[in-house]
Each structure stands twice: as structure tokens, then as C-alpha cells.
Design an enzyme around this catalytic site. Sequence first.
Site, PDB file in Angstrom:
ATOM      1  N   GLY A   1      26.005  43.795  33.462  1.00 29.94           N
ATOM      2  CA  GLY A   1      26.854  42.217  34.048  1.00 29.94           C
ATOM      3  C   GLY A   1      26.249  41.078  34.082  1.00 29.94           C
ATOM      4  O   GLY A   1      26.690  40.099  33.689  1.00 29.94           O
TER       5      GLY A   1
ATOM      6  N   GLY B   1      30.469  48.171  34.489  1.00 34.53           N
ATOM      7  CA  GLY B   1      29.404  48.846  34.329  1.00 34.53           C
ATOM      8  C   GLY B   1      28.265  48.493  35.133  1.00 34.53           C
ATOM      9  O   GLY B   1      28.598  47.960  36.222  1.00 34.53           O
TER      10      GLY B   1
ATOM     11  N   GLU C   1      33.034  43.977  37.147  1.00 33.98           N
ATOM     12  CA  GLU C   1      33.062  45.036  38.154  1.00 33.98           C
ATOM     13  C   GLU C   1      31.931  45.882  37.741  1.00 33.98           C
ATOM     14  O   GLU C   1      31.882  46.899  36.740  1.00 33.98           O
ATOM     15  CB  GLU C   1      34.431  45.946  37.925  1.00 33.98           C
ATOM     16  CG  GLU C   1      35.072  46.770  38.986  1.00 33.98           C
ATOM     17  CD  GLU C   1      34.769  48.277  38.763  1.00 33.98           C
ATOM     18  OE1 GLU C   1      33.749  48.893  39.303  1.00 33.98           O
ATOM     19  OE2 GLU C   1      35.643  48.634  37.835  1.00 33.98           O
TER      20      GLU C   1
END
Length: 508
Positions: free
Chosen positions: A244, A239, A261
Site C-alpha cells: 500500500g 493488501g 485497505e
Amino acid sequence: MKNILKSTGIESHNEGTSTGSNWIKTDGPGITSWSPVDGKEIATVQTSTKENYDKVVVKAQEAYLEWRSWPAPKRGEVVRQIGDALRANKESLGKLVAYEMGKSLQEGYGEVQEMIDICDFAVGLSRQLHGLTMHSERPLHRMYEQWHPIGIVGIISAFNFPVAVWSWNAMLAWICGNVCIWKPSEKTPLTAVACQKIVAAVFAANHVPEGVSGLINGGREVGEWLSKDARIPLVSATGSTRMGKLVAATVAERLGRSLLELGGNNAIIISSAADVDTALIGVVFGAVGTAGQRCTTTRRLIIHESIYADFTAKLVKAYGQLRIGSPLDEKNHVGPLIDSDAVKAYMDTISKIKEQGGQFLVNGGILEGGEYTSGCYVKPCIAEVQNSFPIVQHETFAPILYVMKYTEMADAIAMQNDVPQGLSSSIMTLNMREAELFLSAQGSDCGIANVNIGTSGAEIGGAFGGEKETGGGRESGSDAWKAYMRRQTCTINYGAVLPLAQGIRFDL
Ligand code: UN1
């Protein structure tokens, strides 16, 4: 649409939280899934309460104790059958992905194909989870390393690849002997329910213990529960960089592991030695495919000054031919953005580009009337900018392409690297020296570096992920499986004495 829901196994709209075959009735408020294609409500799923979340975690812990003892190739055989079930459901699941997320049918099927591919990859891997052996410095000693599962893997996935990215994580985690708990995006809960049904049927037929595949629908609180929970050794999150950072900090607080990611700000360098026709296709697909909502979307073009005018003119012409409309109609190239918040972010970015001095070569704007009832269809646009503009340093999940000029290749590479993110990158050139420089240690600083291919559309066989604010994680191919296992170094003494390492003597 009811038929697609039915064909993907969704019967009751109250489903939301599950330990596999069992769906837990929960009192959380519902989340309604609206299709960005036509703005219609598809269905509502129930969100989980903390109490029901705990039930799923406890079931997962129990299931792990059994699942970890299955031989890995036997777990692989179950994943092989999931691949077959996905083949059988490719059309219905692909359609649901396209309708709920708003990507084209082709891309919806492509996404399910990525799931099938990762299943095949995981099946082969289930016989190859190998470690190394080393020579011991001590006589009659053997030393080797082996890999064991870690337990529960929490998976937080994003709306843009609502099913494929979950499957990259889950299929590898499962063959490694882990159990998974999935928190899908609140924008695409139904595709997750459909996947859970497909997996549950295969698991039941193979007597896989209930709890190996958990599903928790809900908002950001579910991500927080997973991140804080010491029972969950690994949280894999896809996201935004903002999300993150929160996950990373929360998981690090308890010294858990995270696999991230996150955002990209992917550039293509168009050299004077580029094959212009293929470069153009790579650029246009990379910039407008999935309406600019891939983390690998091409956001910046760094074009050699000698071909700048010609290349941008061709690009403007190509944009003029783009058909924007329902992604379910195969004639269209560009579908809608996911929701009105995404449209607002797109419009805000356009204002900022103007404020910061950008010049539009192709104007943006919202499409209204006719088939554009959802309010989520926007025009892909192109702006001339400087790489240093604050807005250019930022990832906007929309079809906005920035173009800029370079003179020397070293400057082009420096510009490509001069953003906070580090996911994907490309160079279009037939000059071998330029290509090799781009791939060298002085070249691209991204996790993915391509030559004569755009920035998006990576195959599952490579490790997928990137550096800097992209989060550093690697998923899917290569040796990404190691992130889902713990390494154990084992030393065995088969002699009659106990020599100590480093020559230390300890005589009694
Ligand atoms: C993502 O956007 O999070 O490389 C994943 C690609 C796809 C995956 C994108 N295979 O564009």
C-alpha cells in the site's frame, strides 16, 4: 475440480486478460494456480504484457465515454442482474473460492453472499447518489453540489477475499458511472476469471459497452502500471501495508487518488464484565477463521487480570477441540494457509516470539502426512507476550493469537491503540460505561469498533476500512461511494445583474 472450473465458465486456461467478453491473447508468461487444499495444480492463466495492458486501458477509456451517460438507475439495473447471476452461481463460485484460496466452503459461500449483498446495496444507491443544496449569499442565485463519475478505477485485490473485495469496489464504481480494471492477486487468478465471465454475460445481454470491466492478470508489475498511469484517476488497493505504501507514493506522485485497505492488528479487550461464553466464540472464530488470513483477524487479546487465568484456560481447551483439515469438509474449523511463503512467515514469527520472550500456551507447528499433502496446514497457536514486542507490532497473516493482561480499562484501550495499524477492534463487556468509553473519542482509534462481537465478519452496509497504516480508505457501505466520484459545486445566477461574492464591486 475440472467440473467446478467448467461450471464457473472457465473453458480455456489461456485466459488472463480481458476487456469484458473479449479475451486478449497475450505473450506474458503463465501463472499457475495451485490449491493449498491438496497442493494440486488447478490451471494456468496468461499474464498480460504492457502492450496488452494498454489495449485494455484504451478500451476502458472508450467505454467510459458511453457508460457515464447512462442514467445511474439503468446502471443499477445491470448490477441488479449481476446480483442475480451471482445467486445462480453461488455454489460453483463459492466452491472455486474455497478450493483456490483454501477457505472453508461455508466461508466461500459467505464471500459470494457478500458480493450479492453489495449488488443489492449498489442497486438502491443508484437512485441515491445525491448532493446537497446550499443557500447562496447572493440574491437570485442557487448553489448546489453534484457528483459525477471519475473515469477508470483500478482495483488491486488480495488473495484472502479474492472476489468479495473486488465486488465492493466494482459494483459501487459501476453504478457511479465509472469503468474498472481489475488486477487480482496472482495467488487466485481463476476466481477472477470466473467473475469476469459472469459479469461479461450480464453486460452483453444489456448491451453494456465492451471495456467497462477490464481484467489484467499478472504480477506486481501490473500494480505498478496502474499506479503510474495518469489515465487512471483512482487506484483502490487491498493488501499488505508494504504494498500500500508503494501504491500510495506512486499514485500521489501524479496527484491521483488512492483508496487503501491494508494491514490490521486487531485486538479484543476481554473485560471482567464480559459474557465469557459469547466472548470465547467471538475470539476463537476471529483468531482461527480463514486460518487467520483476514485483515480483520483477531491477533491480540487484552484480558482483565481478574479473569486472565480462567479465560486463557478456556481458550486453550477450545483450541484443543479445533479440527484442522480440508476446508471442503464442513466438519473442519481450520484450513490451510495460502502457500509455502505464508507457512514460512508463520514459522519465522513463531521463532521471533520465542526470541523476544513470548511463552506459548498452545504450540504451533506444521502438520504433515495424511491429508496434509499440500504442506500448508499449520496449527493455530497462542502466545503470552508484551504488546511492545516488535513482533506483536507486526501483522503476520496466520493463526497466531497474542494474549496479554491489563488492570485498568484506560491501559487496555491504550494497549489496543498502541500498534501501527488501525483496522478493527472489539470489547467484550456487559458494562455500559466500559462499552461507551471504548466507542468514545478516548476509546478505540480503529475504523471498526465492536461491542460483544469479534473483530471480523463486518457487514457490507457499514463503511469498511481503517486508520494509520491500514491506509485510511473506506469501502462498501455507508457513503463510501463518494470515493468513486468527483464532487462539483455549481452556482447559478438567474437574476439580471451579476453581483460578486464577498461584496466585491467591479463596475465597468
Ligand atoms: C479482508 O480481510 O480484506 O469483515 C476483508 C470481514 C469480512 C471482510 C474482510 N467481511 O471479516
